[in-house]
Design an enzyme around this catalytic site. Structure first.
Site, PDB file in Angstrom:
ATOM      1  N   GLN A   1      15.163  31.064 -22.113  1.00 36.94           N
ATOM      2  CA  GLN A   1      14.579  32.316 -22.580  1.00 36.94           C
ATOM      3  C   GLN A   1      15.436  33.509 -22.198  1.00 36.94           C
ATOM      4  OE1 GLN A   1      11.250  33.144 -19.208  1.00 36.94           O
ATOM      5  NE2 GLN A   1      11.040  31.172 -20.262  1.00 36.94           N
TER       6      GLN A   1
ATOM      7  N   HIS B   1      14.914  38.122 -21.815  1.00 41.02           N
ATOM      8  CA  HIS B   1      13.976  39.246 -21.843  1.00 41.02           C
ATOM      9  C   HIS B   1      14.667  40.514 -22.345  1.00 41.02           C
ATOM     10  CE1 HIS B   1      11.408  36.604 -19.606  1.00 41.02           C
ATOM     11  NE2 HIS B   1      12.195  36.615 -18.555  1.00 41.02           N
TER      12      HIS B   1
ATOM     13  N   GLU C   1      14.448  40.886 -13.631  1.00 40.41           N
ATOM     14  CA  GLU C   1      13.778  40.141 -12.576  1.00 40.41           C
ATOM     15  C   GLU C   1      14.799  39.577 -11.590  1.00 40.41           C
ATOM     16  OE1 GLU C   1      13.180  35.795 -14.649  1.00 40.41           O
ATOM     17  OE2 GLU C   1      11.972  37.459 -15.427  1.00 40.41           O
TER      18      GLU C   1
ATOM     19  N   HIS D   1      18.357  32.438 -19.492  1.00 46.42           N
ATOM     20  CA  HIS D   1      18.033  31.751 -18.246  1.00 46.42           C
ATOM     21  C   HIS D   1      16.897  30.754 -18.441  1.00 46.42           C
ATOM     22  CE1 HIS D   1      15.127  35.090 -18.436  1.00 46.42           C
ATOM     23  NE2 HIS D   1      14.317  34.295 -17.749  1.00 46.42           N
TER      24      HIS D   1
ATOM     25  N   ARG E   1      11.598  33.037 -26.256  1.00 43.38           N
ATOM     26  CA  ARG E   1      12.058  31.671 -26.053  1.00 43.38           C
ATOM     27  C   ARG E   1      13.174  31.330 -27.041  1.00 43.38           C
ATOM     28  NH1 ARG E   1       6.445  30.627 -26.460  1.00 43.38           N
ATOM     29  NH2 ARG E   1       5.418  30.717 -24.434  1.00 43.38           N
TER      30      ARG E   1
END
Length: 324
Positions: free
Chosen positions: A103, A105, A124, A181, A201
């Site tokens: 996936q 982001h 993150e 990642h 995804r």
């Protein structure tokens, strides 16, 4: 001010397992818990205060809106340190008993435009709480151009495209928005992230749920937001030994700063302006703040309010600290 303790929100996942119960001693009877949202004001999983009594039962979103003194060292006029309109961070434990999807982001601008103006992007970082021998993560990709990325995704050349890294307990990884990642099977991580629930995804191993349905993929958006080239960031840690104890400063970004306190007996921690989010990932003991003692246990999560200058850790435990 007092420490603020929070109750986690547990979420079952297709790839979840039993390690949050068995290793982190979280209270659940489910065998498929994939995520425990430990500190969250996101609408999809708001954590509630368990203490102190005057805040008990309130959601983190509510106290962030109504009690600015907890989160701002200075709250007079324009001198406030925090300009966030909503609580900006989300901290969770993840138990990957199976591989998570590959996936990526988006950043804040893309998320706001495509997922709703209140949704943040998602940068993150991961602290590896435990890992089976040989466990791996996907961390970056090998495509040189966006066209090559699209072609490799379309043709399913996953072994050529994806970069894999073997991990062990204690490793730390920074995963900024745009990083392709995936968390691999057999890994438990503590994830610190922006307060976002947006995931695109790229690949999900053609898995199906109990009803035979594949999960949705987001190929077009994934390719658009992925970083080119797909190199993963390299970090250098600052490690300070204090007697038998260790403070490790992993990361400092505009979104959050993350450190780890390894305490073997007694450790005094100095604090900067702003609030701190604390997660106990090993052991137990006490926190002493303003002369008051607080018992803390494995997997406890709490907030040190803004304006505090220091606190003490007493016991044999490991705490991951997030500063905003």
């Amino acid at each position: 001010m007092e420490l603020i303790f929070l109750k986690p929100v547990l979420k079952d996942k297709i790839w979840g397992g039993r390690k949050l119960r068995e290793e982190l001693l979280m209270k659940t009877e489910s065998n498929h818990v994939g995520e425990a949202w430990l500190i969250s004001a996101h609408k999809n999983g708001i954590t509630e205060v368990t203490s102190p009594k005057w805040l008990k039962g309130k959601g983190l979103d509510e106290i962030f809106a109504t009690n600015p003194e907890i989160f701002n060292s200075k709250i007079d006029g324009n001198d406030s340190l925090s300009v966030d309109k909503k609580f900006p961070l989300l901290i969770k434990l993840i138990d990957a008993s199976d591989n998570l999807s590959v996936q990526v982001h988006p950043d804040d601008d893309f998320a706001s435009k495509h997922e709703g103006r209140d949704e943040l992007g998602k940068t993150e970082c991961w602290y590896i709480v435990s890992a089976d021998e040989g466990a791996e993560i996907v961390y970056g990709h090998n495509a040189k151009t966006r066209l090559e990325l699209a072609q490799m995704v379309e043709s399913g050349k996953w072994d050529d495209l994806l970069r894999r890294v073997e991990v062990k307990e204690g490793d730390f990884f920074y995963v900024p928005h745009g990083t392709v990642h995936a968390i691999g099977k057999g890994i438990v991580i503590l994830e610190v992230q922006q307060s976002s629930d947006t995931t695109y995804r790229v690949y999900d191993y053609d898995r199906v749920d109990d009803y035979g349905n594949k999960r949705e993929l987001h190929i077009e958006n994934s390719i658009e937001v992925s970083n080119i080239p797909g190199d993963a960031p390299k970090l250098e840690y600052a490690v300070k030994e204090i007697g038998k104890n260790t403070i490790t400063d992993f990361l400092k970004t505009k979104f959050f700063s993350v450190s780890k306190y390894d305490c073997k007996d007694r450790l005094k921690v100095s604090l900067e302006d702003g609030y701190y989010l604390m997660n106990v990932i090993k052991g137990d003991g006490k926190i002493i703040l303003n002369g008051h003692e607080y018992k803390v246990n494995l997997s406890d999560s709490f907030i040190v309010p803004a304006g505090e200058k220091s606190f003490e850790i007493v016991g044999n435990m490991c705490i991951v600290s997030t500063h905003k």
